[in-house]
Design a protein around this motif. Structure first.
Motif, PDB file in Angstrom:
ATOM      1  N   VAL A  85       2.342 -12.043  -8.680  1.00  0.00           N
ATOM      2  CA  VAL A  85       2.718 -12.931  -7.585  1.00  0.00           C
ATOM      3  C   VAL A  85       1.792 -12.632  -6.413  1.00  0.00           C
ATOM      4  N   MET A  86       1.122 -13.654  -5.920  1.00  0.00           N
ATOM      5  CA  MET A  86       0.295 -13.515  -4.717  1.00  0.00           C
ATOM      6  C   MET A  86       1.016 -14.219  -3.577  1.00  0.00           C
ATOM      7  N   TYR A  87       1.102 -13.527  -2.452  1.00  0.00           N
ATOM      8  CA  TYR A  87       1.901 -14.000  -1.325  1.00  0.00           C
ATOM      9  C   TYR A  87       1.066 -13.911  -0.057  1.00  0.00           C
ATOM     10  N   GLU A  88       0.769 -15.054   0.519  1.00  0.00           N
ATOM     11  CA  GLU A  88       0.063 -15.118   1.796  1.00  0.00           C
ATOM     12  C   GLU A  88       1.123 -15.283   2.886  1.00  0.00           C
ATOM     13  N   HIS A  89       1.137 -14.371   3.843  1.00  0.00           N
ATOM     14  CA  HIS A  89       2.180 -14.378   4.872  1.00  0.00           C
ATOM     15  C   HIS A  89       1.669 -13.680   6.112  1.00  0.00           C
ATOM     16  N   HIS A  90       2.483 -13.658   7.147  1.00  0.00           N
ATOM     17  CA  HIS A  90       2.113 -12.868   8.317  1.00  0.00           C
ATOM     18  C   HIS A  90       3.345 -12.167   8.874  1.00  0.00           C
ATOM     19  N   GLU A  91       3.073 -11.103   9.603  1.00  0.00           N
ATOM     20  CA  GLU A  91       4.132 -10.295  10.185  1.00  0.00           C
ATOM     21  C   GLU A  91       3.932 -10.208  11.691  1.00  0.00           C
ATOM     22  N   GLN A  92       5.032 -10.147  12.405  1.00  0.00           N
ATOM     23  CA  GLN A  92       5.006  -9.929  13.858  1.00  0.00           C
ATOM     24  C   GLN A  92       5.565  -8.532  14.108  1.00  0.00           C
ATOM     25  N   TRP A  93       4.785  -7.696  14.747  1.00  0.00           N
ATOM     26  CA  TRP A  93       5.191  -6.350  15.134  1.00  0.00           C
ATOM     27  C   TRP A  93       5.314  -6.308  16.654  1.00  0.00           C
ATOM     28  N   ARG A  94       6.422  -5.749  17.165  1.00  0.00           N
ATOM     29  CA  ARG A  94       6.622  -5.600  18.602  1.00  0.00           C
ATOM     30  C   ARG A  94       7.078  -4.163  18.909  1.00  0.00           C
ATOM     31  N   TRP A  95       6.413  -3.555  19.855  1.00  0.00           N
ATOM     32  CA  TRP A  95       6.760  -2.196  20.263  1.00  0.00           C
ATOM     33  C   TRP A  95       7.569  -2.236  21.548  1.00  0.00           C
ATOM     34  N   ALA A  96       8.286  -1.155  21.821  1.00  0.00           N
ATOM     35  CA  ALA A  96       9.152  -1.069  23.001  1.00  0.00           C
ATOM     36  C   ALA A  96       8.376  -1.200  24.304  1.00  0.00           C
ATOM     37  N   GLY A  97       7.110  -0.825  24.302  1.00  0.00           N
ATOM     38  CA  GLY A  97       6.298  -0.904  25.515  1.00  0.00           C
ATOM     39  C   GLY A  97       5.761  -2.292  25.812  1.00  0.00           C
ATOM     40  N   GLY A  98       6.113  -3.272  24.976  1.00  0.00           N
ATOM     41  CA  GLY A  98       5.675  -4.642  25.202  1.00  0.00           C
ATOM     42  C   GLY A  98       4.484  -5.073  24.365  1.00  0.00           C
ATOM     43  N   GLU A  99       3.816  -4.140  23.698  1.00  0.00           N
ATOM     44  CA  GLU A  99       2.693  -4.493  22.851  1.00  0.00           C
ATOM     45  C   GLU A  99       3.193  -5.290  21.643  1.00  0.00           C
ATOM     46  N   SER A 100       2.336  -6.172  21.143  1.00  0.00           N
ATOM     47  CA  SER A 100       2.710  -6.914  19.939  1.00  0.00           C
ATOM     48  C   SER A 100       1.465  -7.233  19.133  1.00  0.00           C
ATOM     49  N   ALA A 101       1.671  -7.454  17.858  1.00  0.00           N
ATOM     50  CA  ALA A 101       0.577  -7.804  16.945  1.00  0.00           C
ATOM     51  C   ALA A 101       1.091  -8.796  15.924  1.00  0.00           C
ATOM     52  N   THR A 102       0.265  -9.770  15.608  1.00  0.00           N
ATOM     53  CA  THR A 102       0.532 -10.668  14.492  1.00  0.00           C
ATOM     54  C   THR A 102      -0.488 -10.332  13.418  1.00  0.00           C
ATOM     55  N   LEU A 103       0.006  -9.877  12.289  1.00  0.00           N
ATOM     56  CA  LEU A 103      -0.860  -9.398  11.215  1.00  0.00           C
ATOM     57  C   LEU A 103      -0.808 -10.363  10.033  1.00  0.00           C
ATOM     58  N   LYS A 104      -1.977 -10.770   9.565  1.00  0.00           N
ATOM     59  CA  LYS A 104      -2.071 -11.657   8.407  1.00  0.00           C
ATOM     60  C   LYS A 104      -2.239 -10.812   7.153  1.00  0.00           C
ATOM     61  N   PHE A 105      -1.478 -11.153   6.125  1.00  0.00           N
ATOM     62  CA  PHE A 105      -1.461 -10.401   4.874  1.00  0.00           C
ATOM     63  C   PHE A 105      -1.689 -11.308   3.679  1.00  0.00           C
ATOM     64  N   VAL A 106      -2.283 -10.735   2.652  1.00  0.00           N
ATOM     65  CA  VAL A 106      -2.161 -11.245   1.296  1.00  0.00           C
ATOM     66  C   VAL A 106      -1.620 -10.064   0.517  1.00  0.00           C
ATOM     67  N   THR A 107      -0.502 -10.288  -0.142  1.00  0.00           N
ATOM     68  CA  THR A 107       0.148  -9.233  -0.907  1.00  0.00           C
ATOM     69  C   THR A 107       0.152  -9.631  -2.372  1.00  0.00           C
ATOM     70  N   VAL A 108      -0.128  -8.660  -3.223  1.00  0.00           N
ATOM     71  CA  VAL A 108      -0.093  -8.884  -4.661  1.00  0.00           C
ATOM     72  C   VAL A 108       1.028  -8.022  -5.237  1.00  0.00           C
ATOM     73  N   HIS A 109       1.919  -8.672  -5.949  1.00  0.00           N
ATOM     74  CA  HIS A 109       3.016  -7.976  -6.629  1.00  0.00           C
ATOM     75  C   HIS A 109       2.891  -8.210  -8.130  1.00  0.00           C
ATOM     76  N   LYS A 110       3.301  -7.226  -8.882  1.00  0.00           N
ATOM     77  CA  LYS A 110       3.484  -7.391 -10.326  1.00  0.00           C
ATOM     78  C   LYS A 110       4.978  -7.255 -10.560  1.00  0.00           C
ATOM     79  N   VAL A 111       5.561  -8.178 -11.318  1.00  0.00           N
ATOM     80  CA  VAL A 111       7.000  -8.187 -11.559  1.00  0.00           C
ATOM     81  C   VAL A 111       7.244  -8.105 -13.056  1.00  0.00           C
ATOM     82  N   ARG A 112       8.131  -7.187 -13.428  1.00  0.00           N
ATOM     83  CA  ARG A 112       8.512  -7.026 -14.831  1.00  0.00           C
ATOM     84  C   ARG A 112      10.029  -6.836 -14.894  1.00  0.00           C
ATOM     85  N   ASP A 113      10.669  -7.596 -15.752  1.00  0.00           N
ATOM     86  CA  ASP A 113      12.131  -7.499 -15.939  1.00  0.00           C
ATOM     87  C   ASP A 113      12.884  -7.629 -14.615  1.00  0.00           C
TER      88      ASP A 113
END
Length: 155
Positions: A85-113
């Motif tokens: 399974v290939m999954y193109e997605h993004h994540e939003q990270w926010r820290w307590a000090g106000g910093e933030s990041a939007t991270l783009k990902f491609v994730t590869v999963h193998k699934v069995r049973d």
């Protein structure tokens, strides 16, 4: 050439479920989607710093995600071939000090049973480092690293 699938197993269901649990930071539920021998690794770091097994994978994930003031995964394109399974997605990270990041990902999963047996994240570590608080990398020095598994040759 179009290949008709003859199986009825939806390998995307455990991937969707695991990402929903991760977005909620529901660590117990994340583990239910992972096979006992599942390997997780961040590709920018490489296979020498992988984690293996649900408990150690969660330990690894918590290092980056648990200290955040906010974390959310935003779904994107997901494609599969019946096992991978290939999954193109993004994540939003926010820290307590106000910093933030939007991270783009491609994730590869193998699934069995119905369980994820391999999880590889491809992303830009420099994009995170540019947005993270100055102490972000230093915090890793005091983190629990008992999860480290060398997956060289296995992935």
């Amino acid at each position: 050439m179009l290949v008709e699938r003859t199986d009825t197993t939806d390998v995307t269901a455990p991937v969707h479920g695991m990402w929903q649990a991760l977005s909620a930071r529901d660590w117990d539920r994340v583990q239910t989607y992972l096979a006992p021998d599942c390997i997780y690794l961040d590709m920018p770091v490489g296979p020498a710093a992988a984690a293996r097994g649900p408990e150690d994978i969660v330990k690894r994930l918590k290092i980056g995600l648990e200290p955040l003031a906010g974390y959310q995964n935003f779904p994107g394109l997901m494609v599969d071939n019946g096992v991978d399974v290939m999954y193109e997605h993004h994540e939003q990270w926010r820290w307590a000090g106000g910093e933030s990041a939007t991270l783009k990902f491609v994730t590869v999963h193998k699934v069995r049973d119905g369980k994820i047996t391999l999880w590889k994240d491809y992303w830009d570590m420099a994009a995170l480092a540019d947005c993270a608080p100055p102490t972000w990398l230093a915090d890793f020095a005091t983190a629990d690293m008992s999860w480290v598994f060398d997956a060289t040759g296995l992935v």
